[in-house]
Design a protein around this motif. Structure first.
Motif, PDB file in Angstrom:
ATOM      1  N   LEU A 164      41.496  54.369  49.329  1.00 41.77           N
ATOM      2  CA  LEU A 164      40.101  54.330  48.907  1.00 41.77           C
ATOM      3  C   LEU A 164      39.930  54.933  47.519  1.00 41.77           C
ATOM      4  N   SER A 165      39.031  54.332  46.743  1.00 42.88           N
ATOM      5  CA  SER A 165      38.602  54.974  45.503  1.00 42.88           C
ATOM      6  C   SER A 165      37.577  56.034  45.870  1.00 42.88           C
ATOM      7  N   LEU A 166      37.215  56.865  44.912  1.00 50.01           N
ATOM      8  CA  LEU A 166      36.203  57.884  45.174  1.00 50.01           C
ATOM      9  C   LEU A 166      34.870  57.220  45.526  1.00 50.01           C
ATOM     10  N   ASN A 167      34.502  56.145  44.817  1.00 45.31           N
ATOM     11  CA  ASN A 167      33.259  55.433  45.146  1.00 45.31           C
ATOM     12  C   ASN A 167      33.302  54.852  46.556  1.00 45.31           C
ATOM     13  N   ASP A 168      34.461  54.320  46.962  1.00 39.66           N
ATOM     14  CA  ASP A 168      34.603  53.799  48.330  1.00 39.66           C
ATOM     15  C   ASP A 168      34.321  54.906  49.348  1.00 39.66           C
ATOM     16  N   ALA A 169      34.969  56.052  49.151  1.00 40.00           N
ATOM     17  CA  ALA A 169      34.826  57.169  50.085  1.00 40.00           C
ATOM     18  C   ALA A 169      33.400  57.705  50.099  1.00 40.00           C
ATOM     19  N   LEU A 170      32.780  57.815  48.924  1.00 39.95           N
ATOM     20  CA  LEU A 170      31.407  58.310  48.854  1.00 39.95           C
ATOM     21  C   LEU A 170      30.441  57.360  49.541  1.00 39.95           C
ATOM     22  N   PRO A 217      21.257  48.806  50.740  1.00 39.93           N
ATOM     23  CA  PRO A 217      21.994  48.753  49.470  1.00 39.93           C
ATOM     24  C   PRO A 217      21.283  49.448  48.312  1.00 39.93           C
ATOM     25  N   GLY A 218      19.970  49.280  48.187  1.00 37.96           N
ATOM     26  CA  GLY A 218      19.246  49.937  47.099  1.00 37.96           C
ATOM     27  C   GLY A 218      19.333  51.449  47.184  1.00 37.96           C
ATOM     28  N   ALA A 219      19.209  51.975  48.395  1.00 36.83           N
ATOM     29  CA  ALA A 219      19.297  53.423  48.605  1.00 36.83           C
ATOM     30  C   ALA A 219      20.724  53.923  48.361  1.00 36.83           C
ATOM     31  N   LEU A 220      21.711  53.125  48.754  1.00 40.81           N
ATOM     32  CA  LEU A 220      23.107  53.496  48.499  1.00 40.81           C
ATOM     33  C   LEU A 220      23.386  53.541  47.000  1.00 40.81           C
ATOM     34  N   ALA A 221      22.902  52.536  46.277  1.00 38.79           N
ATOM     35  CA  ALA A 221      23.105  52.490  44.825  1.00 38.79           C
ATOM     36  C   ALA A 221      22.478  53.718  44.167  1.00 38.79           C
ATOM     37  N   LYS A 222      21.295  54.076  44.610  1.00 38.76           N
ATOM     38  CA  LYS A 222      20.613  55.242  44.054  1.00 38.76           C
ATOM     39  C   LYS A 222      21.361  56.526  44.393  1.00 38.76           C
ATOM     40  N   GLU A 223      21.761  56.667  45.643  1.00 38.80           N
ATOM     41  CA  GLU A 223      22.483  57.865  46.098  1.00 38.80           C
ATOM     42  C   GLU A 223      23.786  58.058  45.326  1.00 38.80           C
ATOM     43  N   LEU A 224      24.512  56.963  45.095  1.00 36.83           N
ATOM     44  CA  LEU A 224      25.826  57.034  44.446  1.00 36.83           C
ATOM     45  C   LEU A 224      25.761  56.823  42.939  1.00 36.83           C
ATOM     46  N   LEU A 235      31.196  55.380  52.102  1.00 39.53           N
ATOM     47  CA  LEU A 235      31.395  55.568  53.538  1.00 39.53           C
ATOM     48  C   LEU A 235      30.672  56.824  54.026  1.00 39.53           C
ATOM     49  N   CYS A 236      30.754  57.902  53.250  1.00 42.00           N
ATOM     50  CA  CYS A 236      30.069  59.147  53.628  1.00 42.00           C
ATOM     51  C   CYS A 236      28.557  58.956  53.657  1.00 42.00           C
ATOM     52  N   ALA A 237      28.018  58.288  52.644  1.00 38.98           N
ATOM     53  CA  ALA A 237      26.574  58.056  52.587  1.00 38.98           C
ATOM     54  C   ALA A 237      26.118  57.202  53.762  1.00 38.98           C
ATOM     55  N   THR A 238      26.897  56.193  54.102  1.00 35.28           N
ATOM     56  CA  THR A 238      26.553  55.325  55.232  1.00 35.28           C
ATOM     57  C   THR A 238      26.601  56.122  56.533  1.00 35.28           C
TER      58      THR A 238
END
Length: 120
Positions: A28-34, A46-53, A36-39
């Protein structure tokens, strides 16, 4: 108070080292892992994930595509709004994220302050 740019550089290097170790250990890349954690924390739109990350919509799509190909997440049409999409972890995604704290991923000394007894 004066800003110590050398310390910031050490953090930047430590994060890059951690990401390399994460990639070797989990693929996993760091973005991949982050993502998964956010989910896992319940951020599923998706919009909330984009904002969170702090990811652009196109970058988020690439991360979601990668994780979906690895069967770590699924994207489903929202029950309440057919135009919307919801992201959720698969069993494999839940298992992988559950193993983070038990993994042998080496955490650089500069990042030890991020470790907790129990990951949420």
């Amino acid at each position: 108070m004066m800003l110590d740019l050398c310390s910031i550089r050490k953090l930047q290097t430590a994060i890059r080292t951690f990401e390399e170790n994460l990639k070797k250990e989990t693929g996993l890349s760091l973005n991949d892992a982050l993502l998964l954690c956010a989910t896992r924390k319940g951020i599923n739109e998706p919009g909330a994930l984009a904002k969170e990350l702090e990811l652009s919509p196109s970058r988020l799509t690439r991360v979601l595509d990668t994780l979906e190909k690895r069967d770590l997440i699924v994207r489903k049409v929202s029950q309440t709004d057919r135009r919307g999409i919801s992201v959720s972890l698969t069993e494999a995604g839940q298992e992988l994220i559950g193993n983070y704290s038990c993994s042998g991923i080496q955490v650089p000394e500069e990042l030890k302050f991020t470790q907790t007894e129990q990951n949420n």
